[in-house]
Design a protein around this motif. Structure first.
Motif, PDB file in Angstrom:
ATOM      1  N   THR A   1       0.805  -1.218   0.000  1.00  0.00           N
ATOM      2  CA  THR A   1       0.000   0.000   0.000  1.00  0.00           C
ATOM      3  C   THR A   1       0.841   1.272   0.000  1.00  0.00           C
ATOM      4  O   THR A   1       0.469   2.285  -0.591  1.00  0.00           O
ATOM      5  N   GLY A   2       2.002   1.231   0.637  1.00  0.00           N
ATOM      6  CA  GLY A   2       2.857   2.405   0.682  1.00  0.00           C
ATOM      7  C   GLY A   2       3.360   2.844  -0.678  1.00  0.00           C
ATOM      8  O   GLY A   2       3.846   3.966  -0.840  1.00  0.00           O
ATOM      9  N   GLU A   3       3.242   1.978  -1.684  1.00  0.00           N
ATOM     10  CA  GLU A   3       3.731   2.282  -3.025  1.00  0.00           C
ATOM     11  C   GLU A   3       2.613   2.688  -3.984  1.00  0.00           C
ATOM     12  O   GLU A   3       2.859   2.929  -5.165  1.00  0.00           O
ATOM     13  N   VAL A   4       1.392   2.774  -3.488  1.00  0.00           N
ATOM     14  CA  VAL A   4       0.252   3.075  -4.349  1.00  0.00           C
ATOM     15  C   VAL A   4       0.348   4.501  -4.896  1.00  0.00           C
ATOM     16  O   VAL A   4       0.624   5.447  -4.162  1.00  0.00           O
ATOM     17  N   THR A   5       0.109   4.648  -6.185  1.00  0.00           N
ATOM     18  CA  THR A   5       0.179   5.958  -6.826  1.00  0.00           C
ATOM     19  C   THR A   5      -1.173   6.665  -6.746  1.00  0.00           C
ATOM     20  O   THR A   5      -2.164   6.097  -6.296  1.00  0.00           O
ATOM     21  N   ASP A   6      -1.204   7.902  -7.213  1.00  0.00           N
ATOM     22  CA  ASP A   6      -2.461   8.645  -7.283  1.00  0.00           C
ATOM     23  C   ASP A   6      -3.310   8.134  -8.442  1.00  0.00           C
ATOM     24  O   ASP A   6      -2.824   7.478  -9.373  1.00  0.00           O
ATOM     25  N   LEU A   7      -4.592   8.482  -8.392  1.00  0.00           N
ATOM     26  CA  LEU A   7      -5.499   8.168  -9.484  1.00  0.00           C
ATOM     27  C   LEU A   7      -5.207   9.066 -10.682  1.00  0.00           C
ATOM     28  O   LEU A   7      -4.764  10.205 -10.510  1.00  0.00           O
ATOM     29  N   PRO A   8      -5.453   8.571 -11.883  1.00  0.00           N
ATOM     30  CA  PRO A   8      -5.222   9.409 -13.062  1.00  0.00           C
ATOM     31  C   PRO A   8      -6.311  10.462 -13.203  1.00  0.00           C
ATOM     32  O   PRO A   8      -7.414  10.323 -12.662  1.00  0.00           O
ATOM     33  N   ALA A   9      -6.016  11.506 -13.937  1.00  0.00           N
ATOM     34  CA  ALA A   9      -7.030  12.517 -14.229  1.00  0.00           C
ATOM     35  C   ALA A   9      -8.119  11.904 -15.090  1.00  0.00           C
ATOM     36  O   ALA A   9      -7.852  11.023 -15.909  1.00  0.00           O
ATOM     37  N   PRO A  10      -9.368  12.311 -14.909  1.00  0.00           N
ATOM     38  CA  PRO A  10     -10.450  11.784 -15.733  1.00  0.00           C
ATOM     39  C   PRO A  10     -10.177  12.013 -17.215  1.00  0.00           C
ATOM     40  O   PRO A  10      -9.622  13.036 -17.614  1.00  0.00           O
TER      41      PRO A  10
END
Length: 199
Positions: free
Chosen positions: A66-75
């Motif tokens: 979980t510590g490596e999870v990136t942000d969500l992409p822009a719509p």
């Protein structure tokens, strides 16, 4: 990696209607990352994958700690929010991920899907059958599904999808809080003999 792991799939609507909410959801993901990383007892037990969907689903990134999870992409530019294609896609992804995890000889808990949307499906007739296949009791890997509605979420649709829990942002619940609470509840209640090794 811990002796037992929870695969968690954050499936986020990234259609145009979600544009006003992505910053809020990314803040929630960062809150989730921080909370899991800060708890040594679970930091290596929660694996998280991000899946985006609009007109069609795709993996933003596969299962990571979980510590490596990136942000969500822009719509993206897609205006449609098709729920239906997401569910068989998730089923295939879960099957493959659990097959790979089995090679590490860890105990894999039943996966959890955290479904984020403004809850306005553009395929209202066809998605229920696809969802039924994902949550078929005869499928040993069927995930627990938590839904989180943002904006003018369709509470009825989200309630039908949330087999485990349903949250609505308009009730004052933050996405990060809902995700942390859901994961912690699954970890605290998933023990033998209810959950066996999935291999």
């Amino acid at each position: 990696m811990g002796s037992d792991v929870l695969p968690c799939y954050v499936a986020c609507d990234v259609s145009l209607s979600m544009a006003d909410h992505i910053d809020e959801l990314n803040h929630g993901l960062r809150e989730f990352r921080g909370a899991v990383h800060a708890d040594a007892s679970i930091a290596d037990r929660v694996l998280c994958s991000l899946v985006g969907f609009g007109d069609k689903p795709y993996v933003v990134h596969g299962l990571y700690l979980t510590g490596e999870v990136t942000d969500l992409p822009a719509p993206g530019p897609c205006a449609g929010t098709n729920f239906g294609p997401l569910f068989p896609f998730l089923r295939d992804v879960i099957e493959e991920d659990v097959r790979l995890l089995a090679t590490h000889r860890v105990r894999v808990l039943r996966p959890m899907v955290f479904f984020l949307s403004d809850g306005q499906p553009t395929d209202p007739v066809t998605w229920p059958a696809a969802f039924a296949a994902l949550t078929d009791p005869r499928w040993r890997l069927r995930p627990r599904v938590v839904t989180f509605g943002v904006g003018d979420a369709d509470e009825d649709a989200l309630g039908r999808i949330g087999t485990f829990r349903t949250y609505l942002g308009r009730d004052g619940i933050r996405m990060g809080t809902a995700l942390i609470a859901s994961v912690m509840h699954v970890l605290s209640t998933s023990g033998p003999p209810a959950d066996r090794t999935l291999s």
